[in-house]
Design a protein around this motif. Structure first.
Motif, PDB file in Angstrom:
ATOM      1  N   ARG A  54       1.014  -1.172   0.021  1.00  0.00           N
ATOM      2  CA  ARG A  54       0.120   0.213   0.365  1.00  0.00           C
ATOM      3  C   ARG A  54       1.081   1.147   0.009  1.00  0.00           C
ATOM      4  O   ARG A  54       1.016   2.006  -0.777  1.00  0.00           O
ATOM      5  N   ASP A  55       1.973   1.302   0.639  1.00  0.00           N
ATOM      6  CA  ASP A  55       2.746   2.498   0.766  1.00  0.00           C
ATOM      7  C   ASP A  55       3.566   2.607  -0.340  1.00  0.00           C
ATOM      8  O   ASP A  55       3.713   4.260  -0.111  1.00  0.00           O
ATOM      9  N   LEU A  56       3.587   1.424  -1.233  1.00  0.00           N
ATOM     10  CA  LEU A  56       4.159   1.959  -2.341  1.00  0.00           C
ATOM     11  C   LEU A  56       3.496   2.227  -3.912  1.00  0.00           C
ATOM     12  O   LEU A  56       4.556   3.105  -4.742  1.00  0.00           O
ATOM     13  N   LEU A  57       2.419   1.348  -3.813  1.00  0.00           N
ATOM     14  CA  LEU A  57       2.158   1.741  -4.654  1.00  0.00           C
ATOM     15  C   LEU A  57       1.009   3.271  -4.605  1.00  0.00           C
ATOM     16  O   LEU A  57       0.562   3.604  -5.987  1.00  0.00           O
ATOM     17  N   GLU A  58       0.871   4.276  -3.669  1.00  0.00           N
ATOM     18  CA  GLU A  58       0.316   5.223  -2.824  1.00  0.00           C
ATOM     19  C   GLU A  58       1.212   5.925  -3.562  1.00  0.00           C
ATOM     20  O   GLU A  58       0.581   7.154  -4.126  1.00  0.00           O
ATOM     21  N   LEU A  59       2.535   5.745  -3.959  1.00  0.00           N
ATOM     22  CA  LEU A  59       3.118   6.711  -4.416  1.00  0.00           C
ATOM     23  C   LEU A  59       2.977   6.542  -6.039  1.00  0.00           C
ATOM     24  O   LEU A  59       3.331   7.750  -6.356  1.00  0.00           O
ATOM     25  N   VAL A  60       2.205   5.672  -6.744  1.00  0.00           N
ATOM     26  CA  VAL A  60       1.920   5.678  -8.045  1.00  0.00           C
ATOM     27  C   VAL A  60       0.422   6.379  -8.033  1.00  0.00           C
ATOM     28  O   VAL A  60       0.345   5.353  -9.223  1.00  0.00           O
ATOM     29  N   PRO A  61      -0.587   6.702  -7.903  1.00  0.00           N
ATOM     30  CA  PRO A  61      -1.962   7.220  -7.693  1.00  0.00           C
ATOM     31  C   PRO A  61      -2.108   6.787  -9.556  1.00  0.00           C
ATOM     32  O   PRO A  61      -1.312   7.478 -10.492  1.00  0.00           O
ATOM     33  N   ASP A  62      -2.764   6.153  -9.577  1.00  0.00           N
ATOM     34  CA  ASP A  62      -3.482   6.195 -10.864  1.00  0.00           C
ATOM     35  C   ASP A  62      -3.069   5.474 -11.922  1.00  0.00           C
ATOM     36  O   ASP A  62      -3.647   5.721 -13.457  1.00  0.00           O
ATOM     37  N   GLU A  63      -1.646   5.116 -11.703  1.00  0.00           N
ATOM     38  CA  GLU A  63      -1.134   4.185 -12.610  1.00  0.00           C
ATOM     39  C   GLU A  63      -1.672   2.678 -13.416  1.00  0.00           C
ATOM     40  O   GLU A  63      -2.577   2.207 -12.553  1.00  0.00           O
ATOM     41  N   GLU A  64      -1.929   2.112 -14.769  1.00  0.00           N
ATOM     42  CA  GLU A  64      -2.610   1.072 -15.062  1.00  0.00           C
ATOM     43  C   GLU A  64      -1.109   0.287 -15.389  1.00  0.00           C
ATOM     44  O   GLU A  64      -0.016   0.450 -15.993  1.00  0.00           O
ATOM     45  N   PHE A  65      -1.394  -1.277 -15.047  1.00  0.00           N
ATOM     46  CA  PHE A  65      -0.287  -1.833 -15.199  1.00  0.00           C
ATOM     47  C   PHE A  65      -0.827  -3.191 -16.188  1.00  0.00           C
ATOM     48  O   PHE A  65      -2.164  -3.322 -15.862  1.00  0.00           O
ATOM     49  N   ASP A  66       0.090  -3.594 -17.261  1.00  0.00           N
ATOM     50  CA  ASP A  66      -0.606  -4.102 -17.995  1.00  0.00           C
ATOM     51  C   ASP A  66      -0.038  -5.640 -17.430  1.00  0.00           C
ATOM     52  O   ASP A  66      -0.286  -6.697 -18.032  1.00  0.00           O
ATOM     53  N   SER A  67       0.408  -6.034 -16.574  1.00  0.00           N
ATOM     54  CA  SER A  67       1.153  -7.097 -16.907  1.00  0.00           C
ATOM     55  C   SER A  67       1.848  -7.633 -15.025  1.00  0.00           C
ATOM     56  O   SER A  67       2.033  -6.274 -14.728  1.00  0.00           O
ATOM     57  N   ALA A  68       2.301  -8.760 -14.156  1.00  0.00           N
ATOM     58  CA  ALA A  68       3.094  -8.135 -13.037  1.00  0.00           C
ATOM     59  C   ALA A  68       4.247  -8.104 -13.799  1.00  0.00           C
ATOM     60  O   ALA A  68       5.152  -7.598 -12.321  1.00  0.00           O
ATOM     61  N   ALA A  69       5.086  -7.948 -14.048  1.00  0.00           N
ATOM     62  CA  ALA A  69       6.131  -7.470 -14.685  1.00  0.00           C
ATOM     63  C   ALA A  69       5.878  -5.552 -14.484  1.00  0.00           C
ATOM     64  O   ALA A  69       6.744  -5.120 -13.656  1.00  0.00           O
ATOM     65  N   ASP A  70       4.835  -5.248 -15.199  1.00  0.00           N
ATOM     66  CA  ASP A  70       4.878  -4.070 -14.922  1.00  0.00           C
ATOM     67  C   ASP A  70       4.435  -3.334 -13.226  1.00  0.00           C
ATOM     68  O   ASP A  70       5.327  -2.238 -12.733  1.00  0.00           O
ATOM     69  N   ALA A  71       3.624  -4.434 -12.872  1.00  0.00           N
ATOM     70  CA  ALA A  71       3.485  -4.135 -11.498  1.00  0.00           C
ATOM     71  C   ALA A  71       4.564  -4.318 -10.811  1.00  0.00           C
ATOM     72  O   ALA A  71       4.958  -3.050  -9.505  1.00  0.00           O
ATOM     73  N   ARG A  72       5.781  -5.053 -10.675  1.00  0.00           N
ATOM     74  CA  ARG A  72       6.852  -5.063 -10.257  1.00  0.00           C
ATOM     75  C   ARG A  72       7.526  -3.902 -10.281  1.00  0.00           C
ATOM     76  O   ARG A  72       8.398  -3.653  -9.282  1.00  0.00           O
TER      77      ARG A  72
END
Length: 108
Positions: A54-72
């Protein structure tokens, strides 16, 4: 780095634990908000501490990931200094600023 590595939980100094499999199994595309809602309390173990997803992804709000690799990749970009084992360390260069040499060099 491949998209299908569910058995690998540690990568680039970040131990994802069971989150590695969860991210692989998730349906993409997905937004950072969706991943926070689903896995936000997951804890990532770093060489110098831990951080919640949560603390990490809140730094990139509204980001869209096309794959697990993008999320990583987004996670790697947001973990900060806690993911660095020994700052400035290299076994191929002279000691970093502020580091001492433990042994004298000899010329042959």
């Amino acid at each position: 780095m491949t998209d299908s590595a569910p058995d690998r939980t540690r990568e680039l100094g970040v131990d994802f634990g069971s989150l590695a499999r969860d991210l692989e199994a998730h349906q993409y595309p997905a937004t950072s908000d969706e991943l926070i809602e689903q896995y936000g309390d997951a804890v990532l173990t770093l060489p110098n501490g831990q951080q919640r997803l949560r603390d990490l992804l809140e730094l990139v709000p509204d980001e869209e990931f096309d794959s697990a690799a993008d999320a990583r990749a987004a996670i790697f970009n947001t973990v900060g200094d806690a993911a660095i084992g020994r700052k400035g360390y290299s076994d191929r260069t002279p000691p970093a600023l502020g580091e001492r040499e433990e042994w004298p060099h000899e010329s042959f």
